[in-house]
Write an enzyme that holds these catalytic residues in place. Structure first.
Site, mmCIF file in Angstrom:
data_model
loop_
_atom_site.group_PDB
_atom_site.id
_atom_site.type_symbol
_atom_site.label_atom_id
_atom_site.label_comp_id
_atom_site.label_asym_id
_atom_site.label_seq_id
_atom_site.Cartn_x
_atom_site.Cartn_y
_atom_site.Cartn_z
ATOM 1 N N GLY A 1 45.832 -35.548 -87.369
ATOM 2 C CA GLY A 1 44.471 -36.056 -87.347
ATOM 3 C C GLY A 1 44.102 -36.872 -86.125
ATOM 4 C CG PHE B 1 45.788 -36.401 -74.861
ATOM 5 C CD1 PHE B 1 45.756 -35.042 -74.586
ATOM 6 C CD2 PHE B 1 44.736 -36.967 -75.575
ATOM 7 C CE1 PHE B 1 44.695 -34.257 -75.011
ATOM 8 C CE2 PHE B 1 43.671 -36.194 -76.000
ATOM 9 C CZ PHE B 1 43.651 -34.841 -75.721
ATOM 10 C CG ASP C 1 44.367 -45.496 -93.358
ATOM 11 O OD1 ASP C 1 44.878 -44.940 -94.343
ATOM 12 O OD2 ASP C 1 43.885 -44.874 -92.389
#
Length: 626
Positions: free
Chosen positions: A384, A388, A488
């Site tokens: 998700g 990079f 989260d």
């Protein structure tokens, strides 16, 4: 023509003796000196025809009498003494000198004079001619008229200031005219010297040519450079308090290009109050007190409507810069940079409907990085996140972009700049002056924890898995101590460093405080399978809600990255959890870890472990395995 250099002992020797030769018997083909010529002529058995030897070598005769031997003409040039000599001089004091044919020496000297004339014409004369005239009096007059026109718009009290500006222009013109007149005089003098030099060359006066000292030595005065910048009036604002601001500064034409470049949109990024593509929410976070302002850029706007001035003035406002206020405030070719400076200088309100005054520019955060120093490498495999591998300067880095929701990036940047813990990813900075906005973090070559578990899980020892849980627990303990709720906690939101240290990573849902209440329905992005029952039922989050999610993360670690509640939808999960359903422990999980998971999954928050207790428990487990 290159002159031929000859030694004295090699030049014009008598065929009968070693003396210098002056004559040539054409019949006998013999070269003779004075003494041998008489002897040669006494031989009556042959016919003789005696001529001067050197006269056969050229097609002209020089009328240049030898100073040492009056009866002889000079036909040789001594290069060491730099003067003409006759053939008789060769055997005297010049015997060991270098010589050239006099004709060649004269030709060489002519060429030197001609080259010098051409050089003077191309440089000194041209410079003087360029600077002697060319003043455009119409432009001077236009500048003066502009001053008069500006004076008509203001009261009589500023006319003295206008007179001073006119004096500057007149002085500038007078100085240039004086320089131009002086250059005109010098031009005539140079042309006269050149004419004399050319006449000398045409007359072929050998003596004058050889004695010529050169053109440059006769030019005593350098050219006077005319200042070709034309003054003009930079329009100022009619301000009755400050006279100079009513006129504006006197500028010259050479300054226009630099000024336009300085005020162009390309240079907007040089202003520290320009924050680039930061979001509306980020702007509102940094504006704190009345008078503060910043400028940001927005997408999906026409060229004239891509900038927003965000201000704090009895609340936060966002003013979209359109063509109308630009033209009204700073003219048809006005820029945002000019508009901001105008508003700062005059203290005018931003707009009739917006009373904000631009008083205190808010500089870009020190975390803003130079976009050119960031290089993107290959994209990482994630679940998700847009991550990079890359570099920042010479430093290996992890780079994140999120074009669909850049608020996530700024929320992370806002929190990470204050966090400092070995189990929380370290922020290098972010780049927002161009698109896409980039978040730059420390090198985390191990990648997301979820991918790491799925790839390496079967080979990981129980001790290593426990250490992974301990790393996350330490990071969680730190943010709870700093009065934050993560909201989260999950394997997908942790990263693995090169040396295997696990760090908390994504803080886009994090809230400051001990309690956070969600109003309304849950959004689609709420992680149902990691969310505690009280949060699902009432929307209330506390640090103990993070503990529930940590228990789910432990299950992910020991199941090698499997999806929690496998085979169950989010709806089924929301229905079963409040009724007491709990997942079975992963195969081969240590009993101590299973017990800890269950403590994290207590229905009542107050019965759950706290983060610091989880850290101590995991440390004890690791020590007991030794």
């Amino acid at each position: 023509m290159a002159s031929v250099v000859t030694r004295a002992q090699d030049i014009i020797r008598c065929s009968l003796c070693e003396n210098g030769a002056y004559y040539h018997c054409l019949k006998c083909r013999t070269i003779l000196c004075d003494d041998c010529t008489s002897t040669h002529l006494s031989d009556k058995s042959k016919n003789h025809e005696i001529v001067s030897y050197t006269s056969q070598k050229r097609n002209f005769a020089f009328d240049y009498e030898c100073a040492a031997h009056n009866r002889n003409n000079c036909e040789i040039y001594c290069k060491d003494c730099k003067k003409p000599i006759c053939t008789k001089c060769v055997t005297g004091e010049h015997r060991k000198h270098n010589f050239a044919d006099l004709e060649e020496a004269v030709d060489e000297k002519k060429a030197e004079i001609l080259n010098e004339i051409q050089e003077v014409e191309a440089t000194i004369l041209k410079e003087i001619q360029d600077n002697k005239i060319g003043l455009n009096n119409d432009e001077y007059e236009a500048a003066i008229e502009a001053i008069f026109a500006q004076e008509d718009l203001i009261c009589e009290t500023v006319r003295n200031y206008g007179s001073k500006l006119r004096e500057q222009i007149m002085k500038h013109r007078k100085e240039n005219e004086e320089k131009a007149n002086k250059n005109a005089f010098e031009e005539k003098e140079i042309l006269r010297i050149i004419q004399i030099s050319e006449s000398m060359l045409k007359s072929d006066d050998t003596k004058a040519i050889l004695e010529f000292k050169g053109l440059k030595c006769q030019l005593s005065v350098p050219s006077q450079s005319v200042d070709r910048s034309i003054p003009f009036l930079e329009d100022g604002l009619v301000n009755m308090d400050i006279v100079s601001s009513m006129f504006g500064a006197l500028m010259f034409s050479d300054d226009v290009e630099d000024k336009e470049k300085m005020l162009s949109e390309e240079n907007l990024s040089d202003q520290l109050w320009f924050h680039g593509f930061i979001t509306r929410e980020e702007a509102e976070r940094v504006l704190k007190k009345n008078g503060e302002f910043l400028v940001r850029e927005v997408e999906k706007r026409i060229e004239e409507e891509r900038f927003v001035i965000s201000t704090c003035w009895n609340g936060i406002t966002h003013f979209l810069v359109t063509k109308e206020p630009l033209e009204k405030r700073v003219g048809p070719n006005g820029t945002v940079l000019q508009l901001v400076r105008h508003l700062q200088t005059t203290g005018e309100a931003l707009a009739p409907s917006n009373p904000s005054v631009l008083q205190f520019p808010v500089d870009r955060d020190m975390c803003q990085l130079d976009y050119d120093n960031i290089k993107l490498g290959p994209k990482m495999e994630t679940s998700g996140h847009n991550l990079f591998r890359g570099t920042f300067g010479e430093q290996i880095a992890l780079v994140r972009s999120d074009p669909q929701d850049e608020n996530r990036l700024f929320k992370n940047a806002h929190l990470l700049r204050f966090f400092n813990h070995p189990n929380i990813v370290n922020l290098i900075g972010y780049a927002a002056l161009h698109k896409p906005v980039l978040l730059v973090m420390e090198d985390m070559s191990g990648g997301p924890l979820l991918m790491y578990l799925r790839k390496n899980g079967p080979s990981l020892t129980t001790r290593k898995k426990t250490n992974i849980c301990l790393d996350v627990a330490k990071g969680l303990e730190y943010i709870h101590e700093n009065n934050c709720i993560h909201r989260d906690v999950a394997a997908r939101n942790c990263l693995v460093s090169t040396d295997g240290v696990v760090k908390l990573f994504d803080f886009w849902m994090t809230e400051i405080g001990n309690v956070f209440q969600v109003s309304g329905k849950f959004g689609r992005q709420v992680p149902i399978k990691w969310t505690a029952p009280e949060a699902l039922l009432t929307g209330t989050y506390t640090p103990l809600s993070d503990v529930w999610a940590f228990g789910i993360l432990m299950w992910e670690v020991f199941s090698c990255g499997q999806l929690p509640y496998t085979g169950m939808s989010n709806k089924e999960t929301m229905e079963k959890i409040p009724k007491g359903y709990r997942m079975e422990s992963p195969k081969d999980s240590p009993k101590s870890c299973v017990n800890l998971m269950m403590k994290c999954w207590q229905e009542k928050p107050e019965k759950r472990c706290r983060a610091r207790e989880i850290v101590k428990g995991l440390q004890t487990m690791i020590l007991s395995e030794k």
